[in-house]
Scaffold this active site. Sequence first.
Site, PDB file in Angstrom:
ATOM      1  N   SER A  33     -26.089  19.701  -4.186  1.00 12.03           N
ATOM      2  CA  SER A  33     -24.968  18.790  -4.416  1.00 12.03           C
ATOM      3  C   SER A  33     -25.306  17.701  -5.423  1.00 12.03           C
ATOM      4  CB  SER A  33     -24.543  18.141  -3.097  1.00 12.03           C
ATOM      5  OG  SER A  33     -25.544  17.256  -2.638  1.00 12.03           O
TER       6      SER A  33
ATOM      7  N   THR B 260     -23.672  14.600  -2.221  1.00 10.89           N
ATOM      8  CA  THR B 260     -23.975  13.518  -3.153  1.00 10.89           C
ATOM      9  C   THR B 260     -25.158  12.809  -2.544  1.00 10.89           C
ATOM     10  OG1 THR B 260     -21.659  13.134  -3.740  1.00 10.89           O
ATOM     11  CG2 THR B 260     -23.100  11.250  -3.966  1.00 10.89           C
TER      12      THR B 260
ATOM     13  N   THR C 249     -24.326  12.764  -8.177  1.00 12.56           N
ATOM     14  CA  THR C 249     -23.707  13.946  -7.558  1.00 12.56           C
ATOM     15  C   THR C 249     -23.363  15.024  -8.579  1.00 12.56           C
ATOM     16  OG1 THR C 249     -21.903  14.614  -6.082  1.00 12.56           O
ATOM     17  CG2 THR C 249     -21.308  13.103  -7.836  1.00 12.56           C
TER      18      THR C 249
ATOM     19  N   ARG D 173     -12.882  17.094 -13.697  1.00 15.24           N
ATOM     20  CA  ARG D 173     -12.577  16.310 -12.492  1.00 15.24           C
ATOM     21  C   ARG D 173     -13.706  15.289 -12.244  1.00 15.24           C
ATOM     22  NH1 ARG D 173     -15.447  15.267  -7.435  1.00 15.24           N
ATOM     23  NH2 ARG D 173     -13.905  14.777  -5.857  1.00 15.24           N
TER      24      ARG D 173
ATOM     25  N   THR E 239     -20.319   9.072   0.342  1.00 16.93           N
ATOM     26  CA  THR E 239     -20.399  10.511   0.078  1.00 16.93           C
ATOM     27  C   THR E 239     -19.214  11.174   0.769  1.00 16.93           C
ATOM     28  OG1 THR E 239     -21.749  11.008   2.030  1.00 16.93           O
ATOM     29  CG2 THR E 239     -22.930  10.499  -0.007  1.00 16.93           C
ATOM     30  N   GLY E 240     -18.848  12.345   0.296  1.00 24.31           N
ATOM     31  CA  GLY E 240     -17.708  13.048   0.887  1.00 24.31           C
ATOM     32  C   GLY E 240     -16.545  13.062  -0.081  1.00 24.31           C
TER      33      GLY E 240
HETATM   34  N1  ASP Z   1     -18.064  12.068  -3.365  1.00 23.74           N
HETATM   35  C1  ASP Z   1     -18.393  13.186  -4.197  1.00 23.74           C
HETATM   36  C2  ASP Z   1     -17.227  13.542  -5.046  1.00 23.74           C
HETATM   37  O1  ASP Z   1     -16.107  13.514  -4.558  1.00 23.74           O
HETATM   38  C3  ASP Z   1     -18.791  14.400  -3.452  1.00 23.74           C
HETATM   39  C4  ASP Z   1     -19.502  14.190  -2.179  1.00 23.74           C
HETATM   40  O2  ASP Z   1     -20.051  13.151  -1.939  1.00 23.74           O
HETATM   41  O3  ASP Z   1     -19.552  15.085  -1.344  1.00 23.74           O
HETATM   42  O4  ASP Z   1     -17.426  13.930  -6.164  1.00 23.74           O
END
Ligand code: ASP
Length: 379
Positions: free
Chosen positions: A96, A234, A252, A262, A285-286
């Site tokens: 990731s 991330t 990330t 994106r 994260t997320g």
């Molecule tokens: N926050 C990151 C994104 O949306 C991805 C992640 O943290 O899982 O690009």
Amino acid sequence: MSNDGIKRRDFIKQSAAGLSVPILAGETTVTPVATQGIRPLVISSSNRNRTPTGDVFEGGIACVTRAMEIIKAGGDTLDAVVAGVKIVEDDPRDDSVGYGGLPNEECDVELDASVMHGPSRRAGAVASLRYIKNPASVAKLVLERTDHLLLVGEGALRFALKHGFKKEDLLTEPSRKAWLAWRESLNPRDGWGPSPLRTGGEQERKTSSAGLSREEIALNEWIAEKLRHRQTGTINCLALNAAGDISGVTTTSGLAWKIPGRVGDSPIIGSGLYVDNEVGAAGSTGRGEECIYINGSHTIVENMRRGMSPADAAMDAIKRISHRYGDNRTELANFNINFYAINKRGEHGGASLWKGGTYAIHDGREAKIVDCAWLYEKK
Ligand code: ASP
């Protein structure tokens, strides 16, 4: 940090431990909180990854351990967090972040990162950066060597190359195979994937474990996991030193299979990362889109400024996201998001939308994984 960029400008001097008098920097006056007796602290997302070979890679523990070594040796907090996440950016076992990150829908790895340096109150970021495996280090150069804040795509790549970064293919074999499996699973009517006229495709080999080696079975299980739900991931790392100075980084490869171009929350200052040297820091994260909608990290730091603990401040941000959906758990079940926060006193906390979130901490004595508070539990 190699303070070149910061020294060249007349920005705020780093505060010394225990200072309680205002420091004059240019035209700005700040009054540091007294910080005597603060223990250094580093936290990061846990980045505990099941790898394509079936092992577990503890990226968060590796990150906070390295960052704490640098802080204990007297290094700057930004140098510390960037060196910490570099371990994870360099290691293909974390799919990731950096090298080995899962690619976009055209099978190209595109990376996002941001950094903030509390003492100088500066930030730098890059988005949609290809071919450079350490976007956090490039973001740090944006902070140090430009008066810009965010460079994207081709411009970010050219900037990195001019500063001596090496152009590399960031796609690993496991990530390529995961992309192929994803592409072949999209539409039975398109040209991709096994057809009655073809045999021996990747997809066919993936569906049966008969005659496969242990390594192949582990890889297939890893790929199946990547396809089960939309992969995110991330690393965010926040650090406080004994002088009360704070820095942070978020880096990330973003949402797997994203549309090229994106950009998530990670390189957006105030969303995936925010640092205020007088208050604290937060990161995320997320699901990045959800974080951007509420400016998550800035919201958390402002909550802490008004007196909330890091954990309460982070949970408040989670609740704001939930409220966007009228607290409808069926809709909220489509994604997860986590926040991490530290304050100037060395307190820390994390909060997740769904139960199960964890983060790594190093308090100067040991590194360990701790649980995030959570809003909902999946039954
Ligand atoms: N926050 C990151 C994104 O949306 C991805 C992640 O943290 O899982 O690009």
